[in-house]
Design a protein around this motif. Structure first.
Motif, PDB file in Angstrom:
ATOM      1  N   SER A 114       0.835  -1.196   0.000  1.00 54.03           N
ATOM      2  CA  SER A 114       0.000   0.000   0.000  1.00 54.03           C
ATOM      3  C   SER A 114       0.877   1.256   0.000  1.00 54.03           C
ATOM      4  O   SER A 114       0.640   2.198  -0.762  1.00 54.03           O
ATOM      5  CB  SER A 114      -0.912  -0.002   1.230  1.00 54.03           C
ATOM      6  OG  SER A 114      -1.681   1.178   1.284  1.00 54.03           O
ATOM      7  N   LYS A 115       1.932   1.250   0.804  1.00 49.31           N
ATOM      8  CA  LYS A 115       2.876   2.371   0.832  1.00 49.31           C
ATOM      9  C   LYS A 115       3.638   2.486  -0.486  1.00 49.31           C
ATOM     10  O   LYS A 115       4.023   3.578  -0.902  1.00 49.31           O
ATOM     11  CB  LYS A 115       3.876   2.185   1.977  1.00 49.31           C
ATOM     12  CG  LYS A 115       3.286   2.282   3.361  1.00 49.31           C
ATOM     13  CD  LYS A 115       4.346   1.980   4.411  1.00 49.31           C
ATOM     14  CE  LYS A 115       3.746   1.957   5.811  1.00 49.31           C
ATOM     15  NZ  LYS A 115       4.745   1.529   6.820  1.00 49.31           N
ATOM     16  N   ALA A 116       3.833   1.349  -1.148  1.00 45.28           N
ATOM     17  CA  ALA A 116       4.585   1.354  -2.407  1.00 45.28           C
ATOM     18  C   ALA A 116       3.905   2.195  -3.476  1.00 45.28           C
ATOM     19  O   ALA A 116       4.553   2.613  -4.444  1.00 45.28           O
ATOM     20  CB  ALA A 116       4.770  -0.080  -2.911  1.00 45.28           C
ATOM     21  N   ASN A 117       2.616   2.467  -3.307  1.00 47.98           N
ATOM     22  CA  ASN A 117       1.915   3.326  -4.265  1.00 47.98           C
ATOM     23  C   ASN A 117       2.458   4.754  -4.254  1.00 47.98           C
ATOM     24  O   ASN A 117       2.206   5.525  -5.177  1.00 47.98           O
ATOM     25  CB  ASN A 117       0.409   3.330  -3.966  1.00 47.98           C
ATOM     26  CG  ASN A 117      -0.236   1.993  -4.260  1.00 47.98           C
ATOM     27  OD1 ASN A 117       0.160   1.297  -5.195  1.00 47.98           O
ATOM     28  ND2 ASN A 117      -1.220   1.614  -3.466  1.00 47.98           N
ATOM     29  N   GLN A 118       3.189   5.099  -3.196  1.00 48.49           N
ATOM     30  CA  GLN A 118       3.835   6.408  -3.115  1.00 48.49           C
ATOM     31  C   GLN A 118       5.302   6.338  -3.551  1.00 48.49           C
ATOM     32  O   GLN A 118       5.958   7.360  -3.711  1.00 48.49           O
ATOM     33  CB  GLN A 118       3.769   6.933  -1.669  1.00 48.49           C
ATOM     34  CG  GLN A 118       2.358   7.169  -1.159  1.00 48.49           C
ATOM     35  CD  GLN A 118       2.343   7.403   0.335  1.00 48.49           C
ATOM     36  OE1 GLN A 118       1.921   6.550   1.117  1.00 48.49           O
ATOM     37  NE2 GLN A 118       2.791   8.566   0.755  1.00 48.49           N
ATOM     38  N   GLY A 119       5.809   5.105  -3.720  1.00 48.44           N
ATOM     39  CA  GLY A 119       7.229   4.909  -3.979  1.00 48.44           C
ATOM     40  C   GLY A 119       7.974   4.917  -2.660  1.00 48.44           C
ATOM     41  O   GLY A 119       7.790   5.828  -1.843  1.00 48.44           O
ATOM     42  N   ILE A 120       8.788   3.902  -2.383  1.00 48.80           N
ATOM     43  CA  ILE A 120       9.520   3.818  -1.113  1.00 48.80           C
ATOM     44  C   ILE A 120      11.013   3.667  -1.384  1.00 48.80           C
ATOM     45  O   ILE A 120      11.432   2.768  -2.119  1.00 48.80           O
ATOM     46  CB  ILE A 120       9.066   2.612  -0.258  1.00 48.80           C
ATOM     47  CG1 ILE A 120       7.543   2.548  -0.148  1.00 48.80           C
ATOM     48  CG2 ILE A 120       9.701   2.671   1.114  1.00 48.80           C
ATOM     49  CD1 ILE A 120       7.045   1.307   0.584  1.00 48.80           C
ATOM     50  N   HIS A 121      11.797   4.522  -0.788  1.00 49.20           N
ATOM     51  CA  HIS A 121      13.252   4.418  -0.857  1.00 49.20           C
ATOM     52  C   HIS A 121      13.757   3.830   0.456  1.00 49.20           C
ATOM     53  O   HIS A 121      13.511   4.374   1.530  1.00 49.20           O
ATOM     54  CB  HIS A 121      13.877   5.803  -1.071  1.00 49.20           C
ATOM     55  CG  HIS A 121      15.356   5.831  -0.857  1.00 49.20           C
ATOM     56  ND1 HIS A 121      15.985   6.768  -0.065  1.00 49.20           N
ATOM     57  CD2 HIS A 121      16.338   5.014  -1.319  1.00 49.20           C
ATOM     58  CE1 HIS A 121      17.279   6.538  -0.054  1.00 49.20           C
ATOM     59  NE2 HIS A 121      17.522   5.480  -0.795  1.00 49.20           N
ATOM     60  N   PHE A 122      14.471   2.685   0.373  1.00 44.02           N
ATOM     61  CA  PHE A 122      15.043   2.036   1.554  1.00 44.02           C
ATOM     62  C   PHE A 122      16.539   2.325   1.619  1.00 44.02           C
ATOM     63  O   PHE A 122      17.205   2.464   0.587  1.00 44.02           O
ATOM     64  CB  PHE A 122      14.821   0.524   1.498  1.00 44.02           C
ATOM     65  CG  PHE A 122      13.381   0.113   1.624  1.00 44.02           C
ATOM     66  CD1 PHE A 122      12.801  -0.101   2.863  1.00 44.02           C
ATOM     67  CD2 PHE A 122      12.599  -0.051   0.486  1.00 44.02           C
ATOM     68  CE1 PHE A 122      11.466  -0.464   2.973  1.00 44.02           C
ATOM     69  CE2 PHE A 122      11.264  -0.418   0.583  1.00 44.02           C
ATOM     70  CZ  PHE A 122      10.697  -0.625   1.832  1.00 44.02           C
TER      71      PHE A 122
END
Length: 283
Positions: A114-122
């Motif tokens: 669900s958060k990946a819809n915003q793009g996630i940088h690790f």
């Protein structure tokens, strides 16, 4: 900005795709695209642009980004500095959704995607651990690769070492004129970053007044132009520091005419002073 649909086919005998990309510098065209598959991009080697949704920034010495279904993005090798190598995982959300219904052990994946819809940088230890697992995937049999897949996403789901790249509910309504205008601005920065770039120059390039351009760039790219320019210059500075150049020389060669300001901006972006960063790279 124009977005193109990209068709993805899973690897033979697998529920997902694993790509190993190894390319020379400047061989990736400007290609802003989307696909229903979720994508995890791990840059093993190289520096370049990170363009996900409306977020545009630069990275160096590797990157790890999770991109949600149908979230527009550009290839991470675009604008690469030096040799570019990455490992990419691509899979349909249905693959995880269907599994999560029967396997309570992976229900926390839903929040992650669900958060990946915003793009996630690790970043940090998470990035290091995931990189090792993804490298193992390249030479693994399908079943072992599947186990590694779940280990990767278990790590990501439990990690606190991340930043979201776009705001919740952001809309992507790009036009061809935006694509042309933004590309012209980025090309200008890449060709002229070593000199003093006046805000008025960029506004003229976009055929806008300074206030109009400032608002336009912020709205379109989710970052103000000064921060974008500083981040690009710092990314170039990392390569100069890696080559063994002094902090002062690096400062002036990358468009920072004041060493003290360069050190301040560099530390704000990278978390370390240029000298500490250089020592970590060269040791």
């Amino acid at each position: 900005m124009k977005t193109e649909f990209e068709k993805i086919t899973p690897d033979l005998g697998s529920s997902f795709t694993v790509l190993h990309v190894n390319i020379p510098v400047n061989s990736v065209p400007w290609h802003y695209h989307y696909h229903p598959e979720i994508e995890l991009v791990n840059v093993i080697k190289g520096s370049g642009k990170r363009h996900v949704g409306n977020h545009l920034s630069y990275f160096d010495s590797g990157d790890l980004v999770l991109i949600g279904s149908n979230l527009p993005h550009a290839g991470f090798g675009n604008g690469a500095v030096g040799k570019h190598e990455e490992i990419v995982l691509q899979f349909k959300y249905d693959f995880i959704q269907n599994s999560a219904q029967n396997w309570p052990e992976i229900t926390d994946f839903r929040s992650l995607f669900s958060k990946a819809n915003q793009g996630i940088h690790f970043y940090g230890e998470t990035e290091k651990a995931v990189k090792l697992l993804m490298k193992k995937m390249l030479n693994s049999e399908p079943f072992d690769r599947l186990l590694l897949f779940f280990k990767v996403f278990k790590l990501l789901a439990q990690s606190t070492e991340y930043e979201l790249l776009n705001a919740v509910g952001i809309k992507y309504n790009f036009q061809k004129k935006d694509e042309i205008r933004i590309k012209k601005i980025i090309d200008y920065v890449e060709e002229n970053f070593q000199k003093n770039i006046e805000f008025s120059e960029i506004a003229d390039l976009a055929n806008m007044t300074i206030p109009a351009f400032s608002a336009y760039f912020k709205k379109t790219m989710s970052v103000n132009f000064t921060d974008f320019l500083n981040e690009f210059r710092v990314n170039q500075a990392c390569n100069a520091l890696l080559a063994g150049k002094s902090v002062a020389d690096t400062s002036f060669e990358t468009g920072f005419n004041n060493v003290t300001y360069f050190i301040k901006v560099f530390k704000a972006i990278k978390g370390d002073s240029p000298l500490v960063y250089q020592k970590k790279l060269l040791n």
